[in-house]
Write an enzyme that holds these catalytic residues in place. Structure first.
Site: not given
Length: 202
Positions: A127, A158, A176, A181
């Protein structure tokens, strides 16, 4: 030996024989290409929204897609979803468990990559960030997208999230539950939210 434990061992050992043919049939019906040596445990969810999208699975790929197939949790199924101009490519000898891939532009996973249970790969914001565009526009169609690339030999722990535009260099390790980013150079350990450099791998 406890009968329950024995049953679990038998299921985990021979589940490939049952689920792999079903996965191959699902892939064929959904236009997913795959190489030799594919092994699947559990049912994979595939969604292709447009004809110009593609999903390619390399050779000798192992996919877990059930809670019982990876008991550490962090996810209970593997998902492949492509829309707009989305492309997903999984390299040879890669293994993944209960991971989710959503692509509007491109997700490329190299060979010999290990993807831990419950990891998420999103090359789109879904979005728009702007409020007016979200409420007045066609939300997902206006979300920003940028391809994800994971190079050879990477290990992703994980529950990690790999977000749009990220390039993870060869042989690097993601701790994990990390949220990646930005780009990760090769031979480095990164972890955290947002993921940050921890140390070099010698």
């Amino acid at each position: 030996m406890n009968l329950h434990i024995l049953f679990d061992k038998i299921i985990n050992k021979y589940a490939y024989l049952w689920y792999t043919p079903w996965a191959k049939l699902s892939f064929v019906l959904n236009g997913v290409s795959f190489g030799k040596g594919l092994k699947v445990r559990g049912r994979i969810h595939v969604m292709r929204h447009y004809e110009n999208t593609s999903i390619k699975i390399g050779k000798n790929v192992i996919i877990n897609s059930a809670g019982w197939a990876n008991p550490i949790g962090c996810g209970n199924r593997t998902y492949f979803q492509v829309f707009d101009n989305g492309k997903i490519e999984i390299g040879d000898y890669t293994g993944l468990s209960n991971a989710a891939f959503t692509s509007a532009s491109g997700i490329t996973i190299g060979p010999h990559v290990m993807i831990g249970s419950g990891c998420r790969f999103f090359d789109t914001d879904f979005h728009p960030l702007n409020y007016d565009e979200r409420v007045n526009g066609n939300g997902r169609a206006h979300g920003k997208t940028k391809p994800i690339v994971v190079d050879e030999g990477v290990f992703i722990g994980a529950g990690s999230y790999i977000l749009k535009g990220v390039h993870i260099g060869r042989h690097s390790v993601i701790g994990a539950a990390s949220v990646v980013t930005k780009d990760v150079p090769e031979n480095e350990i990164w972890a955290g939210n947002p993921a940050m450099f921890i140390k070099k791998i010698i």
